[in-house]
Structures are given as C-alpha cells and as structure tokens.
Design an enzyme around this catalytic site. Structure first.
Site, PDB file in Angstrom:
ATOM      1  N   ARG A  48      -8.303   0.222 -15.898  1.00 31.24           N
ATOM      2  CA  ARG A  48      -7.867   1.557 -15.504  1.00 31.24           C
ATOM      3  C   ARG A  48      -7.330   1.636 -14.078  1.00 31.24           C
ATOM      4  NH1 ARG A  48     -11.069   1.779 -19.477  1.00 31.24           N
ATOM      5  NH2 ARG A  48     -11.982   0.062 -18.353  1.00 31.24           N
ATOM      6  N   LYS A  78      -7.055 -21.496  -2.360  1.00 34.18           N
ATOM      7  CA  LYS A  78      -6.906 -22.570  -1.358  1.00 34.18           C
ATOM      8  C   LYS A  78      -7.769 -22.324  -0.127  1.00 34.18           C
ATOM      9  CE  LYS A  78      -2.069 -22.587  -2.683  1.00 34.18           C
ATOM     10  NZ  LYS A  78      -0.767 -22.100  -2.212  1.00 34.18           N
TER      11      LYS A  78
HETATM   12  N1   CP Z   1     -13.407   2.883 -13.969  1.00 34.78           N
HETATM   13  C1   CP Z   1     -12.874   1.714 -13.525  1.00 34.78           C
HETATM   14  O1   CP Z   1     -12.909   1.380 -12.338  1.00 34.78           O
HETATM   15  O2   CP Z   1     -12.336   0.955 -14.517  1.00 34.78           O
HETATM   16  P1   CP Z   1     -11.641  -0.454 -14.306  1.00 34.78           P
HETATM   17  O3   CP Z   1     -12.723  -1.429 -13.875  1.00 34.78           O
HETATM   18  O4   CP Z   1     -11.068  -0.801 -15.647  1.00 34.78           O
HETATM   19  O5   CP Z   1     -10.600  -0.331 -13.241  1.00 34.78           O
END
Ligand code: CP
Length: 305
Positions: A48, A78
């Site tokens: 997201r 590295k």
């Molecule tokens: N809610 C959230 O931070 O989802 P992701 O880890 O998919 O970014």
C-alpha cells in the site's frame, strides 16, 4: 513542513488543511506536480504505502523512481550507508519516501537531506502517513474526530502506525481510547505519558468482545512476526480475531479500520458488514498522500544544489 518524520509535527490547523485538500482531491485530480520526481526507497516490504505514494505522484502529473527492495537491489548490499544513499538521491529526485527497519532512520535521513524526506515506516518507531489516513478515514466515515471512542486492538507494543495515531489523537478534544491487548503487548509508556499530558483518557483491557459493543471505532492490528520471536508470534497470533457475530455486535455507525495487510485477524465474512471500512480506507489513503505531496512540493523549485 519540509520533512515528515513523526506525527508530532502536525497541529490541529495543519491537519484540517491537509484533510480539506485530500477531500478536494477525491473529486478532482490535477497535474500540479508535473516535472517533479518522487524517489521511493524501501528497505522493507510494502504494498500500500509504496504503490499509493507512487500512484499519488503520477495522478498529480509527477514521475517516480523506485527501489522496492533496497536491501537486495541497491548499493546497501555493498555496504553503502543510508546517509550516503540519501546524499546521492538528492541529485536525482525532489522528494524521498523512505521505509527502513531501524527506528530513527527517517530522522537520520532528514538531518542530511536537502530535499524532503517522508517517513514511510521506521522499524517500530512511527508510520506517520498511515496514521494520517487512519484519522482521515474516521473523519470521512463519522463526520468528526472530536468525541470519538476508539479501541486499538492487539499489537500495541510494536505497531508503529498505532503509535503515530496516538500522537495525532492528542490534538483533538474528548477522545477516549480503549487499549485492548494481552499484557505483554501493552502500549509503551512513552505513548501513555503523552496521552495523559494531552488529556486523552484511556483504559487498558484484554477484553475485545466487550470493547466492540461500546466503541465508535475498532482499530484492528496485525501481529507482526517481523518484530517478534517465533515463540511470541505463535503464542499471540489468533488471540484477537474479529468474526462476523462480533462485528454484528457493534453500535450502529461504528466502524472497523485496519492499516492492512491482515493475516487472519478479521474474518473474510466481515468484509460486507456495514461496519467494515478497511478497504475504503485504502482509497482515502491515496487522497491523503496526494494532499501531502502537494502540500510539501508545491511552491518548491525542486533540486537545490
Ligand atoms: N499499511 C501499510 O503500511 O501497508 P504496506 O506495508 O503494504 O505498505
């Protein structure tokens, strides 16, 4: 605001302005960031946060550079330091979205970066933009934030978004929190001290079933195996699961939110409950991140050598 590393940076008035802009962007996009470049630098997995920032930038006419797995596909492999990577990215982009497993990483990056750095999650520290979209979801779905009774459920000790949200709630009036967890996952003392100082009343309990009947908002969280020992994860996962009968026991107009991803803590048959707004929340997040990019980048001329 130049960098965004923690939610304590916001005031009530800056939140109101951001949410008003997000509301206008729900209806109409623009291309005000044409020519600007966003670099997303992710040292931890994400669906997201990375995609919504990148999509938000593109919807505003900007461009994106991305490394979705910096631990394997950047010069981190590295041995390059975070600081050197940030110095280099300053020559390529106008803003950096940084997710990193170490608490304080975003502050370290911000200290040496001339272009804005947005914290997209730093270890078990903060996840400010998730908290902004959580709060915006409450406002959009319930019409107001003042006077809301919120239960935060499950993983309170490690959940960076819940920590960021707690700081934001301190800006509002007449907020009551029910902190639901097993004793070993209680909210850390720094947040409890902050809540007391900012007149946010709270109670701690391990009884989710009772809380669900009483609150306006259930903020469900995921048990995060990335921050727990295998033994702790195996013992604690499955302790707090929202089932359809539990969702049905909520007050009319009460909502269930979750930052996602979920891994079993909300049953699939809750999804069509009138209380379930966690997928709508993803859309609200997109608008909030557009508003944030516009707020930080508009009026800035880009790279400053
Ligand atoms: N809610 C959230 O931070 O989802 P992701 O880890 O998919 O970014």
């Amino acid at each position: 605001m130049h960098h965004l590393t923690r939610t304590q940076q916001f005031t009530r008035s800056s939140l109101d302005q951001l949410f008003a802009l997000a509301g206008s962007l729900e209806k109409q996009h623009d291309d005000s960031l044409r020519g600007k470049i966003l670099a997303s630098l992710f040292y931890e997995p994400s669906t997201r946060t990375r995609f919504s920032f990148e999509s938000a930038m593109m919807r505003l006419g900007g461009n994106v550079l991305t490394v979705e797995n910096a631990r394997e596909s950047s010069s981190d492999v590295k041995g390059e330091t975070l600081e050197d990577t940030i110095r280099v990215m300053n020559h390529y982009a106008d803003i950096i979205i940084l997710r990193h497993p170490e608490e304080g990483a975003a502050e370290r990056a911000a200290k040496i970066s001339r272009i804005p750095v947005i914290n997209a999650g730093d270890g078990t520290g903060q996840h400010p933009t998730q908290a902004l979209l959580d709060l915006y979801t409450i406002e959009r779905e319930r019409g107001k934030i003042d006077g809301t009774h919120i239960a935060i459920v499950g993983n309170l000790k490690y959940y960076r978004a819940a920590r960021s949200l707690s700081y934001l709630l301190g800006k509002f009036n007449n907020i009551h929190l029910t902190l639901v967890s097993s004793p070993e996952l209680r909210m850390r003392d720094d947040i409890k001290t902050y809540l007391k100082k900012h007149d946010v009343t709270f109670e701690e309990t391990d009884n989710m079933e009772d809380a669900m009947k009483r609150v306006d908002v259930i903020y469900q969280t995921r048990m995060q195996k990335e921050w727990m020992s295998e033994e702790e994860y195996a013992r604690l996962r499955g302790r707090y699961i929202i089932t359809r009968p539990l969702a049905d026991s909520m007050k009319e107009g009460a909502i269930i939110i979750h930052p996602l991803p979920r891994v079993g803590e909300i049953m699939a048959d809750v999804d069509d409950s009138p209380h379930a707004v966690y997928f709508k929340q993803v859309g609200y997040g997109h608008s909030v991140r557009m508003a944030l990019l516009k707020t930080i980048l508009n009026g800035k001329s880009g790279r400053r050598d």
